[in-house]
Design a protein around this motif. Sequence first.
Motif, PDB file in Angstrom:
ATOM      1  N   ARG A   1       0.830  -1.208   0.000  1.00  0.00           N
ATOM      2  CA  ARG A   1       0.000   0.000   0.000  1.00  0.00           C
ATOM      3  C   ARG A   1       0.868   1.263   0.000  1.00  0.00           C
ATOM      4  O   ARG A   1       0.561   2.236  -0.685  1.00  0.00           O
ATOM      5  N   TYR A   2       1.950   1.214   0.774  1.00  0.00           N
ATOM      6  CA  TYR A   2       2.835   2.377   0.796  1.00  0.00           C
ATOM      7  C   TYR A   2       3.508   2.578  -0.560  1.00  0.00           C
ATOM      8  O   TYR A   2       3.629   3.708  -1.047  1.00  0.00           O
ATOM      9  N   LYS A   3       3.925   1.480  -1.186  1.00  0.00           N
ATOM     10  CA  LYS A   3       4.600   1.581  -2.489  1.00  0.00           C
ATOM     11  C   LYS A   3       3.645   2.136  -3.545  1.00  0.00           C
ATOM     12  O   LYS A   3       3.996   3.050  -4.309  1.00  0.00           O
ATOM     13  N   SER A   4       2.424   1.599  -3.574  1.00  0.00           N
ATOM     14  CA  SER A   4       1.449   2.091  -4.542  1.00  0.00           C
ATOM     15  C   SER A   4       0.997   3.514  -4.208  1.00  0.00           C
ATOM     16  O   SER A   4       0.527   4.234  -5.078  1.00  0.00           O
ATOM     17  N   GLY A   5       1.171   3.915  -2.937  1.00  0.00           N
ATOM     18  CA  GLY A   5       0.803   5.266  -2.510  1.00  0.00           C
ATOM     19  C   GLY A   5       1.864   6.305  -2.774  1.00  0.00           C
ATOM     20  O   GLY A   5       1.686   7.477  -2.440  1.00  0.00           O
ATOM     21  N   GLY A   6       3.007   5.882  -3.348  1.00  0.00           N
ATOM     22  CA  GLY A   6       4.031   6.843  -3.748  1.00  0.00           C
ATOM     23  C   GLY A   6       5.240   6.920  -2.843  1.00  0.00           C
ATOM     24  O   GLY A   6       6.167   7.686  -3.106  1.00  0.00           O
ATOM     25  N   ILE A   7       5.270   6.137  -1.761  1.00  0.00           N
ATOM     26  CA  ILE A   7       6.437   6.122  -0.866  1.00  0.00           C
ATOM     27  C   ILE A   7       7.347   4.974  -1.294  1.00  0.00           C
ATOM     28  O   ILE A   7       6.947   3.809  -1.259  1.00  0.00           O
ATOM     29  N   ASP A   8       8.568   5.295  -1.715  1.00  0.00           N
ATOM     30  CA  ASP A   8       9.455   4.264  -2.283  1.00  0.00           C
ATOM     31  C   ASP A   8      10.773   4.110  -1.532  1.00  0.00           C
ATOM     32  O   ASP A   8      11.704   3.487  -2.027  1.00  0.00           O
TER      33      ASP A   8
END
Length: 566
Positions: free
Chosen positions: A54-61
């Motif tokens: 969810r974090y990755k798809s939310g823009g946090i990489d």
Amino acid sequence: MKKLRILYVIVAVVVVLGLMLPALTERISYEKSHNGYVVALLAQEKMEPSHFDRYKSGGIDTVLIEEKNGSFNWELIELCASKGFEIVPVVYSGNKKPEHFEDDLELLLEKNNVRYMVVRQSEDENNHPAPIENIIKNHSLTLVEFENKNQLSNEMPVGYERYLEATDGRIMRAYKTLENPLRTIVTGGEGENAGELLYHHMINSATDRNTEFIYLCQIDDGSGNTDKNIEQTIYAANRFAKEMESSGHQGKKDVSLAGYALPSKATYGGAALLCFIMLAFMAEIVFKKEFAFIWYTMLPLGIAAFFASFAMPQKLLELYPTAFALLAPCFCFTFCVWMSEKTKDRFGLTVCIISIFAAAVASLTLCAVVTGSLLSGADYLLNNKLFRGVKLTLLLPVAYAAIAMLIYLSGGKFRPELPPVRDIAKKIKLRHVILAVLILLAGGIYVLRSGNTKISGFEVAMRNFISDVFSVRPRTKEFLIGWPMLSLFAYYTKHSYGKIFRWLTAVGSSIIFASVSNTFCHVFTDFLTSSLRTINGIALSVPFILVFLLANLLFVKIYVRKRKLD
């Protein structure tokens, strides 16, 4: 003041500005180029693989992996790497490490193409830092400086000195977010939006303290709703990134402070020269006399101090910013008092107010340029050199204004003629006691609210609204109190309704000079940001000035009518 003295002052100011500009232009140049930012999520063992998705798809990489007792959680590292996250190791500077620590750290760096490494302060400051400066240098890492356990304090970070040379200027400052901002920031924060509040705290910290590496902790608002907490954390991070991009910052840009040195000794000398000129001017205005001997004394002393600065050790030169920052707001206040006297009998009220405001802006600009020049250099930005006297810059100018105006309104007498104490006591009424209590309360609030204290939900909402309107939020004490009180000071200078009103408005207006001077003493804040904060404060004060003046006109009508009846 005679024309020749004015000419001396103008020439000296021009010379001082010429000495300041090289340091100030270098500071602005470095601050504008140091415009990268990073948002990194603290990876925790309790997080599930779906949370990272969810974090990755939310823009946090980017994720942070903390060492614990000299070891890293390799399962967590491999999970994050498999999800495509950039890994940032977090190392504690002074904790004793097992023998395999350096090998593990090398392996982590090589396998994951690490670019950043956070080095946090040790829990035990007496332990020797782990010898990892060579690792930083060999891998060309950007060091992320984590100030101290109380990260909003003005304390020198511990354990960083040996790492700074290894970085070759590749340094960023970190801000660790709060897991529950509602409980930590707001008094009675129930019902507030945690994500919204977190965003504002992140952007204010990045703006005010140059903490452009966000050490992002997942929100835990106490509700037990993990999905909601993740959603709010992503919202805060994305809004922060969007705001940083709109202000000219670039995500994960390579930054460097290499070559950003302390100001030259000529800069310090120029500030010393200006201090002596300011003192001579202040003495003449406050005591209402032309002191030729003071000018004949202060000018040579100022010139001597200029040349003596070249022989001063650096430790003594580092006291110059504090000395100047304490004197400068007192001079600015005195300059406005002088301007008020020059204009009160020549012009109408509107022109008087504009003239005094122009005097305030001009003198504050001069002092801001000098203070900004003295506090230039990477060592100040990284808190390796401290500005001493932050609180004192808020208190001394107000105390000076109170005492100086007593002398000034007494005709320049150092010991004004007062009636016997018994006669004074007979004239004291209840309203005088109430006024004294209100002044003490206002002073207490002024001092206490200048720290990092919890604030009400209403004030949080007001601050957030102002932050959304202005790119840099102005200081409340300036637009709500200082500038409006300066307009009333102009009014009571032109219209005499008793010295007490002129004294009260003068002391109230001194908050401007204390606050603005204090703003430019925040060594972490960019000079242009501090300048914009002051300009925004003037702009936002306009409606409050009008309200104060209208309310004052009503008060004066009532007061004059009451005096006639008496």
